[in-house]
Scaffold this active site. Structure first.
Site, PDB file in Angstrom:
ATOM      1  N   ASP A   1      37.572  40.183  48.134  1.00 54.62           N
ATOM      2  CA  ASP A   1      36.701  40.999  47.809  1.00 54.62           C
ATOM      3  C   ASP A   1      35.403  40.981  49.164  1.00 54.62           C
ATOM      4  OD1 ASP A   1      36.496  42.625  45.731  1.00 54.62           O
ATOM      5  OD2 ASP A   1      35.184  40.941  44.059  1.00 54.62           O
TER       6      ASP A   1
ATOM      7  N   LYS B   1      43.659  46.111  38.254  1.00 57.40           N
ATOM      8  CA  LYS B   1      44.013  45.588  39.483  1.00 57.40           C
ATOM      9  C   LYS B   1      45.433  44.428  39.441  1.00 57.40           C
ATOM     10  CE  LYS B   1      39.197  45.121  40.654  1.00 57.40           C
ATOM     11  NZ  LYS B   1      37.746  44.326  40.407  1.00 57.40           N
TER      12      LYS B   1
ATOM     13  N   GLN C   1      35.840  38.640  38.961  1.00 53.63           N
ATOM     14  CA  GLN C   1      35.197  39.842  38.559  1.00 53.63           C
ATOM     15  C   GLN C   1      33.878  39.773  38.243  1.00 53.63           C
ATOM     16  OE1 GLN C   1      36.881  42.729  38.522  1.00 53.63           O
ATOM     17  NE2 GLN C   1      35.058  43.749  37.975  1.00 53.63           N
TER      18      GLN C   1
END
Ligand SMILES: NC(=O)c1ccc[n+]([C@@H]2O[C@H](COP(=O)([O-])OP(=O)(O)OC[C@H]3O[C@@H](n4cnc5c(N)ncnc54)[C@H](OP(=O)(O)O)[C@@H]3O)[C@@H](O)[C@H]2O)c1
Length: 299
Positions: free
Chosen positions: A120, A53, A97
């Site tokens: 997200d 990422k 994460q």
């Protein structure tokens, strides 16, 4: 034989559009999109995801910041970092994460991310916007947004008259995917572990989306001839043919069998997977445009 939907190629075209949008935003306003990725602990798979990422964010021309916190990080330390990132005007997207180490509670952390920086799309503000049909002012969860782009490549923007079945009802994927299909006018069935005659339900689907986490569960005779099959599952299985102790990734669909029946199908790997990271970059450039008072691009 089904058309194999190339997620790598679709993701590359999103990344190219994101890079262009980032460059023109910086030229017009001096604002460089900033993505902060936070990882806690030493899980090797999570570290691999995070570094890809961060690498992709740099490739898009973003300010890419990675915070790697030790395994024994406290809930308070993590909340303090999220608060600091919420307040940092150079950061437009924050990604924590998952999964977090067991002693930490992910939900308050996710809910404390500013909805405007929740790239997200997991904050209840953003989830609520999708649930109420507002697909324009929030940030949409990356994997369903990416899967939806692949569906639209086959069927266009309007799914009127099509039956869609989503297997899996997680907050991360199944629920938002069902809502996006509904917003595009599909007639949607959400299936899960308590669904009776799952195979029969799936056979009614013009668009069948599998997000369960069970290797090759969806068989060819679950698939309506000509249907579009989107396989979200990522399962690591033994691959003795590759050598002792070797493994390979497979989806939730028996790809070889199902591709003889389906009209279009995503492979695993190389289908939905690459779209997730591309849509994370898309959400970051969207958030940066909004923060700079500019009209955000559509993807
Ligand atoms: N980047 C990506 O490509 C990406 C992103 C996210 C997830 N994934 C993959 O997608 C899969 C699903 O992820 P998730 O986070 O949504 O998983 P999850 O939270 O574990 O949800 C799984 C869902 O599958 C349902 N289910 C379990 N067994 C079933 C059965 N036998 N028949 C029908 N439904 C069943 C569960 O039903 P109940 O609710 O009734 O328990 C649940 O709703 C995983 O393989 C994951 O790795 C990939």
């Amino acid at each position: 034989m089904a058309v194999v939907i190339d997620g790598k190629e679709a993701a590359a075209s999103v990344i190219s559009a994101v890079s262009e949008a980032a460059a023109s935003l910086e030229k017009a306003t001096g604002v460089k999109p900033g993505l902060a990725v936070v990882i806690v602990g030493n899980d090797p798979a999570s570290h691999a995801y995070v570094s890809s990422k961060s690498k992709m964010a740099k490739q898009c021309g973003f300010n890419s910041v990675q915070h790697s916190l030790p395994e024994d990080t406290t809930q308070g330390d993590l909340q303090t970092l999220v608060s600091a990132l919420n307040a940092d005007p150079a950061i437009h997207g924050i990604l924590v994460q998952l999964p977090l180490p067991k002693h930490l509670d992910a939900d308050p952390v996710i809910q404390s991310i500013s909805p405007q920086k929740d790239v997200d799309g997991l904050n209840t503000v953003n989830a609520g916007k999708i649930a109420t049909g507002d697909l324009t002012s929030g940030l949409i969860s990356c994997t369903p947004a990416g899967a939806m782009l692949l569906v639209k490549r086959i069927h266009g923007d309007d799914l009127s008259g099509l039956n869609a079945v989503v297997i899996g009802r997680s907050n991360l994927f199944g629920k938002p995917m069902g809502l996006l299909l509904l917003a595009a006018n599909a007639t949607v069935t959400m299936a899960h572990s308590k669904t009776r005659d799952l195979a029969g339900v799936c056979r009614g689907a013009d668009i069948l989306v599998a997000a369960v986490g069970r290797a090759q569960m969806v068989k060819a005779d679950w698939v309506k001839p000509g249907a579009t099959v989107i396989d979200v599952g990522i399962n690591r299985v033994p691959a003795p043919d590759k050598g002792e102790g070797k493994t390979r990734l497979v989806g939730d669909v028996d790809f070889t069998q199902a591709s003889a029946v389906a009209g279009a199908i995503t492979p695993v790997p190389g289908g939905v997977g690459p779209m997730t990271i591309a849509m994370l970059m898309a959400n970051t450039v969207i958030a940066a445009h909004r923060a700079a008072g500019q009209t955000a691009p559509n993807f």
